[in-house]
Design a protein around this motif. Structure first.
Motif, PDB file in Angstrom:
ATOM      1  N   ILE A   1      51.503  40.019  43.875  1.00 42.99           N
ATOM      2  CA  ILE A   1      50.357  39.501  44.529  1.00 42.99           C
ATOM      3  C   ILE A   1      49.293  39.658  43.619  1.00 42.99           C
ATOM      4  CG2 ILE A   1      48.889  39.474  46.323  1.00 42.99           C
ATOM      5  CD1 ILE A   1      51.243  40.273  48.244  1.00 42.99           C
ATOM      6  N   ALA A   2      49.021  40.910  43.117  1.00 41.37           N
ATOM      7  CA  ALA A   2      47.813  41.139  42.279  1.00 41.37           C
ATOM      8  C   ALA A   2      47.792  40.546  40.996  1.00 41.37           C
ATOM      9  CB  ALA A   2      47.774  42.731  42.062  1.00 41.37           C
ATOM     10  N   HIS A   3      48.844  40.650  40.251  1.00 42.57           N
ATOM     11  CA  HIS A   3      49.008  39.742  39.137  1.00 42.57           C
ATOM     12  C   HIS A   3      49.194  38.388  38.969  1.00 42.57           C
ATOM     13  CE1 HIS A   3      50.573  43.692  36.536  1.00 42.57           C
ATOM     14  NE2 HIS A   3      49.478  43.919  37.146  1.00 42.57           N
TER      15      HIS A   3
ATOM     16  N   LEU B   1      38.463  30.059  39.614  1.00 41.46           N
ATOM     17  CA  LEU B   1      38.428  30.942  38.087  1.00 41.46           C
ATOM     18  C   LEU B   1      37.822  32.229  38.390  1.00 41.46           C
ATOM     19  CD1 LEU B   1      37.214  28.285  35.828  1.00 41.46           C
ATOM     20  CD2 LEU B   1      39.448  28.797  36.405  1.00 41.46           C
ATOM     21  N   GLY B   2      37.473  32.610  39.677  1.00 38.41           N
ATOM     22  CA  GLY B   2      37.133  33.875  40.120  1.00 38.41           C
ATOM     23  C   GLY B   2      37.447  35.032  39.499  1.00 38.41           C
ATOM     24  N   PRO B   3      38.946  35.189  39.450  1.00 41.66           N
ATOM     25  CA  PRO B   3      39.504  36.290  39.103  1.00 41.66           C
ATOM     26  C   PRO B   3      39.351  36.789  37.388  1.00 41.66           C
ATOM     27  CG  PRO B   3      41.080  35.178  40.487  1.00 41.66           C
ATOM     28  CD  PRO B   3      39.988  34.586  40.347  1.00 41.66           C
ATOM     29  N   MET B   4      39.009  35.553  36.941  1.00 39.34           N
ATOM     30  CA  MET B   4      38.743  35.968  35.576  1.00 39.34           C
ATOM     31  C   MET B   4      37.030  36.567  35.214  1.00 39.34           C
ATOM     32  SD  MET B   4      40.206  32.575  33.644  1.00 39.34           S
ATOM     33  CE  MET B   4      39.716  33.114  31.967  1.00 39.34           C
ATOM     34  N   ILE B   5      36.354  36.329  36.417  1.00 36.73           N
ATOM     35  CA  ILE B   5      34.791  36.619  36.218  1.00 36.73           C
ATOM     36  C   ILE B   5      34.703  38.039  36.807  1.00 36.73           C
ATOM     37  CG2 ILE B   5      32.595  35.808  36.682  1.00 36.73           C
ATOM     38  CD1 ILE B   5      33.690  32.970  36.978  1.00 36.73           C
TER      39      ILE B   5
ATOM     40  N   VAL C   1      36.471  46.409  39.696  1.00 39.36           N
ATOM     41  CA  VAL C   1      36.184  45.990  41.190  1.00 39.36           C
ATOM     42  C   VAL C   1      37.219  45.215  41.887  1.00 39.36           C
ATOM     43  CG1 VAL C   1      34.634  44.505  42.392  1.00 39.36           C
ATOM     44  CG2 VAL C   1      33.718  45.528  40.436  1.00 39.36           C
ATOM     45  N   PHE C   2      37.983  44.284  41.030  1.00 40.12           N
ATOM     46  CA  PHE C   2      39.197  43.831  41.780  1.00 40.12           C
ATOM     47  C   PHE C   2      40.275  44.890  42.232  1.00 40.12           C
ATOM     48  CE2 PHE C   2      43.175  41.217  41.338  1.00 40.12           C
ATOM     49  CZ  PHE C   2      42.683  40.420  42.364  1.00 40.12           C
ATOM     50  N   GLY C   3      40.308  45.854  41.245  1.00 41.20           N
ATOM     51  CA  GLY C   3      41.323  46.771  41.394  1.00 41.20           C
ATOM     52  C   GLY C   3      41.167  47.747  42.797  1.00 41.20           C
ATOM     53  N   VAL C   4      39.751  48.183  42.682  1.00 42.05           N
ATOM     54  CA  VAL C   4      39.273  48.938  43.813  1.00 42.05           C
ATOM     55  C   VAL C   4      39.550  48.150  45.188  1.00 42.05           C
ATOM     56  CG1 VAL C   4      37.286  50.045  45.016  1.00 42.05           C
ATOM     57  CG2 VAL C   4      37.700  50.282  42.684  1.00 42.05           C
ATOM     58  N   ALA C   5      39.186  46.720  45.246  1.00 45.17           N
ATOM     59  CA  ALA C   5      39.355  46.023  46.322  1.00 45.17           C
ATOM     60  C   ALA C   5      40.651  45.749  46.960  1.00 45.17           C
ATOM     61  CB  ALA C   5      38.738  44.659  46.153  1.00 45.17           C
ATOM     62  N   LEU C   6      41.596  45.532  45.860  1.00 42.48           N
ATOM     63  CA  LEU C   6      43.145  45.539  46.112  1.00 42.48           C
ATOM     64  C   LEU C   6      43.674  46.869  46.813  1.00 42.48           C
ATOM     65  CD1 LEU C   6      44.546  43.650  43.115  1.00 42.48           C
ATOM     66  CD2 LEU C   6      44.256  42.691  45.588  1.00 42.48           C
ATOM     67  N   TYR C   7      43.299  47.816  46.101  1.00 41.80           N
ATOM     68  CA  TYR C   7      43.723  49.141  46.679  1.00 41.80           C
ATOM     69  C   TYR C   7      43.073  49.587  47.981  1.00 41.80           C
ATOM     70  CZ  TYR C   7      44.072  54.325  47.429  1.00 41.80           C
ATOM     71  OH  TYR C   7      44.509  55.429  47.851  1.00 41.80           O
ATOM     72  N   LEU C   8      42.099  49.217  48.621  1.00 41.58           N
ATOM     73  CA  LEU C   8      41.677  49.284  49.753  1.00 41.58           C
ATOM     74  C   LEU C   8      42.164  48.183  50.660  1.00 41.58           C
ATOM     75  CD1 LEU C   8      37.675  49.433  49.155  1.00 41.58           C
ATOM     76  CD2 LEU C   8      39.101  51.341  49.430  1.00 41.58           C
ATOM     77  N   VAL C   9      42.757  47.233  50.291  1.00 39.16           N
ATOM     78  CA  VAL C   9      43.675  46.267  50.999  1.00 39.16           C
ATOM     79  C   VAL C   9      45.083  46.495  51.146  1.00 39.16           C
ATOM     80  CG1 VAL C   9      44.228  43.767  51.384  1.00 39.16           C
ATOM     81  CG2 VAL C   9      41.752  44.364  50.773  1.00 39.16           C
ATOM     82  N   PHE C  10      45.445  46.887  49.976  1.00 34.43           N
ATOM     83  CA  PHE C  10      47.033  47.207  49.861  1.00 34.43           C
ATOM     84  C   PHE C  10      47.476  48.635  50.347  1.00 34.43           C
ATOM     85  CE2 PHE C  10      48.099  44.225  46.145  1.00 34.43           C
ATOM     86  CZ  PHE C  10      47.662  43.150  46.792  1.00 34.43           C
ATOM     87  N   SER C  11      46.613  49.556  50.406  1.00 34.80           N
ATOM     88  CA  SER C  11      46.897  50.843  50.697  1.00 34.80           C
ATOM     89  C   SER C  11      47.467  50.871  52.248  1.00 34.80           C
ATOM     90  CB  SER C  11      45.640  51.767  50.579  1.00 34.80           C
ATOM     91  OG  SER C  11      46.319  53.153  50.807  1.00 34.80           O
TER      92      SER C  11
END
Length: 285
Positions: free
Chosen positions: A159-161, A127-131, A136-146
């Motif tokens: 993957i993100a959605h 349930l972490g993605p809801m909390i 913050v989640f978007g920034v983390a994904l950008y740093l990983v996905f870029s």
């Protein structure tokens, strides 16, 4: 002659008049209903105002509208950028619905039925993605996905959605599994059915409304998502929510209101579908 009866009568408690209490309770109930109605009206009013604004005849956003027209809906449907963003969002949302429903249902079965070590911790992590805040989640994904070239393409959004939608599926399906009468499954096993056959023939039909409702939640979680999409979009691929943000900054017209009205209509339609799915089994009222 004894005076005790008179004394007793003189000191007897007088009857209390309770006739005013029903009126007081009714007044409090009426006041509470009025306050709740005011709060709900305040929350819904901005959404309701979008509808007449989308029909405004003026070339800029204003209320009340000076005239009524469907021009902005036609502009939305005829604009290639809006069409591309809408189709891209629908493709991602449908793929996310399938992926998150399968993953979330299997995870719910494991968390409810399985004897997993650290089950409580696993449930909390699922349930972490809801909390975690979506920023913050978007920034983390950008740093990983870029570095992996996953920004602005179908795979990255999927993957993100999916990560964002799986918790909704886990919560919904887990609730249905916990309410399910396990004696029905045991009866099927006693009649010679295998574990998989008992699940497919007995358990799955009983939790099917919850699975269907979970898939609707997953679709909405993907299609309406805006914060994470803002970070992982680019010129090559953008969702309808990212397109709305760009037009608000650089090209603010009533087309935004038209798109918002369509999104509200889709959300209400799907939420009504959830209500109908749960209604026969008395889940949500």
């Amino acid at each position: 002659m004894s005076i005790e009866p008179a004394v007793t009568a003189s000191f007897a408690p007088s009857p209390v008049n309770n006739t005013h209490r029903p009126y007081g309770k009714a007044a409090l109930r009426l006041l509470g209903g009025f306050l709740i109605g005011e709060i709900l009206f305040f929350l819904v009013l901005p959404t309701l105002l979008v509808i007449p604004i989308s029909l405004n005849d003026s070339s800029y956003i204003e209320f009340p509208p000076k005239g009524l027209t469907l021009r902005w809906y036609i502009d939305f449907l005829s604009d290639p950028d809006w069409r591309a963003a809408t189709i891209f969002s629908l493709q991602i949302a449908l793929a996310t619905t399938v992926a998150s429903t399968v993953i979330g249902t299997l995870a719910a079965i494991g968390l409810v039925r399985g004897n997993l070590p650290g089950k409580t911790l696993l449930r909390a992590l699922s349930l972490g993605p809801m909390i975690v805040p979506h920023v913050v989640f978007g920034v983390a994904l950008y740093l990983v996905f870029s570095p992996l070239s996953l920004t602005g393409n179908f795979a990255g959004f999927l993957i993100a959605h999916t990560v964002l939608a799986v918790p909704y599926v886990i919560i919904t399906v887990s609730a249905a599994l916990e309410r399910f009468d396990t004696s029905l499954e045991l009866a099927a096993l006693n009649c010679g059915a295998s574990r998989s056959r008992a699940f497919i023939s007995v358990v799955l039909p009983n939790i099917a409304p919850a699975v269907a409702a979970a898939s609707v939640f997953a679709f909405l979680a993907s299609f309406d998502e805006a914060t994470v999409a803002f970070f992982i979009s680019d010129t090559g691929g953008k969702t309808i929510s990212r397109k709305m943000f760009e037009d608000i900054d650089f090209n603010l017209t009533p087309v935004i209101a038209a798109v918002s009205t369509l999104l509200v209509a889709v959300s209400l339609l799907l939420m009504g579908t959830i209500h109908l799915l749960y209604r026969p089994r008395g889940g949500l009222t």
